[in-house]
Design a protein around this motif. Structure first.
Motif, short mmCIF file in Angstrom:
data_model
loop_
_atom_site.label_atom_id
_atom_site.label_comp_id
_atom_site.label_asym_id
_atom_site.label_seq_id
_atom_site.Cartn_x
_atom_site.Cartn_y
_atom_site.Cartn_z
N GLY A 143 0.83 -1.20 0.00
CA GLY A 143 0.00 0.00 0.00
C GLY A 143 0.86 1.24 0.00
O GLY A 143 1.13 1.81 1.05
N MET A 144 1.28 1.65 -1.18
CA MET A 144 2.15 2.80 -1.30
C MET A 144 1.35 4.09 -1.10
O MET A 144 0.38 4.34 -1.82
CB MET A 144 2.80 2.79 -2.69
CG MET A 144 3.93 3.78 -2.87
SD MET A 144 5.32 3.54 -1.74
CE MET A 144 5.73 1.84 -1.99
N PRO A 145 1.75 4.92 -0.15
CA PRO A 145 1.06 6.20 0.05
C PRO A 145 1.18 7.10 -1.18
O PRO A 145 2.22 7.12 -1.85
CB PRO A 145 1.79 6.82 1.24
CG PRO A 145 2.50 5.70 1.90
CD PRO A 145 2.80 4.71 0.83
N GLN A 146 0.13 7.84 -1.46
CA GLN A 146 0.12 8.74 -2.62
C GLN A 146 1.23 9.79 -2.52
O GLN A 146 1.77 10.22 -3.53
CB GLN A 146 -1.25 9.42 -2.76
CG GLN A 146 -2.33 8.48 -3.25
CD GLN A 146 -2.00 7.86 -4.60
OE1 GLN A 146 -1.61 8.56 -5.55
NE2 GLN A 146 -2.12 6.55 -4.70
N GLU A 147 1.59 10.19 -1.30
CA GLU A 147 2.64 11.19 -1.12
C GLU A 147 3.99 10.68 -1.64
O GLU A 147 4.77 11.44 -2.21
CB GLU A 147 2.79 11.58 0.37
CG GLU A 147 1.56 12.23 0.97
CD GLU A 147 0.52 11.23 1.49
OE1 GLU A 147 -0.51 11.68 1.99
OE2 GLU A 147 0.75 10.01 1.38
N VAL A 148 4.25 9.40 -1.44
CA VAL A 148 5.51 8.81 -1.93
C VAL A 148 5.50 8.77 -3.46
O VAL A 148 6.49 9.10 -4.11
CB VAL A 148 5.73 7.40 -1.34
CG1 VAL A 148 6.94 6.72 -1.98
CG2 VAL A 148 5.89 7.47 0.17
N LEU A 149 4.37 8.40 -4.04
CA LEU A 149 4.26 8.36 -5.50
C LEU A 149 4.41 9.77 -6.09
O LEU A 149 5.05 9.96 -7.12
CB LEU A 149 2.94 7.74 -5.92
CG LEU A 149 2.77 6.26 -5.53
CD1 LEU A 149 1.37 5.77 -5.87
CD2 LEU A 149 3.83 5.40 -6.18
N ALA A 150 3.84 10.77 -5.42
CA ALA A 150 3.97 12.16 -5.88
C ALA A 150 5.42 12.60 -5.81
O ALA A 150 5.92 13.29 -6.71
CB ALA A 150 3.08 13.07 -5.04
N LEU A 151 6.11 12.21 -4.75
CA LEU A 151 7.53 12.54 -4.62
C LEU A 151 8.34 11.90 -5.74
O LEU A 151 9.24 12.52 -6.31
CB LEU A 151 8.05 12.07 -3.25
CG LEU A 151 9.51 12.34 -2.95
CD1 LEU A 151 9.77 13.85 -2.87
CD2 LEU A 151 9.91 11.67 -1.64
N MET A 152 8.02 10.66 -6.09
CA MET A 152 8.74 9.96 -7.16
C MET A 152 8.61 10.67 -8.50
O MET A 152 9.53 10.66 -9.32
CB MET A 152 8.25 8.52 -7.29
CG MET A 152 8.57 7.63 -6.11
SD MET A 152 10.34 7.45 -5.82
CE MET A 152 10.83 6.59 -7.29
#
Length: 177
Positions: A143-152
């Motif tokens: 369950g990858m947090p959306q904040e981590v995906l946005a950072l990527m």
């Protein structure tokens, strides 16, 4: 593995809870770093990989196996030297993994996991899924947090080019009659 082990030791020494997020994959040294965390969060299709050492581009465990599959007098000297290095590399990586794992699991479980990840049971690019990682005893959650995906998205990766070089070939056209 040197840099990965230094980073992993720093992660392991951190006093507070440490979570490692793996949006796509963490292979080899990346997996070693993840072993130091209290929790590993993977995306739905993210994977970890083995931490098996490589010697001169070959898996250390396979070099040792090649040496041991023949009588020593029929083994090429370079293979003997590489197998010696391979045994040392395997022992070092396993010892490092056990060091990172024992704060969160007992010694026997840590040794078994280190052997599985470093011992040449898979190819170096094997994709270890969340289900497999959990079965091995790793503290994995999906369950990858959306904040981590946005950072990527702020750090796009360069497009990998093939190692094959295509040379232009001048092929004469055939005339239609």
């Amino acid at each position: 593995m040197l840099a990965a082990m230094q980073i992993a030791r720093a992660v392991e020494a951190h006093k507070a809870k440490v979570t490692v997020y793996v949006p796509v994959y963490a292979m080899s040294g990346g997996t070693l770093i993840a072993l130091a965390a209290d929790e590993i969060v993977l995306g739905e299709f993210s994977v970890l990989g083995p931490i098996d050492p490589q010697i001169a581009g070959f898996p250390a465990a396979s070099i040792v196996k090649a040496r041991d599959s023949k009588s020593i007098d029929s083994v090429f000297d370079l293979t003997v030297v590489l197998a010696d290095m391979g045994e040392k590399a395997l022992a070092q990586v396993k010892r490092g993994a056990v060091e990172l794992l024992t704060p969160r699991m007992d010694l026997a479980a840590a040794e078994a996991l280190a052997d599985k990840l470093a011992g040449g049971h898979w190819t170096h690019d094997y994709a270890l899924t969340a289900t497999e990682a959990r079965a091995l005893g790793l503290p994995v959650k999906v369950g990858m947090p959306q904040e981590v995906l946005a950072l990527m998205k702020l750090y796009p990766q360069p497009i990998q080019q093939s190692g094959i070089e295509y040379l232009p070939i001048d092929i004469p056209r055939q005339r239609r009659v």
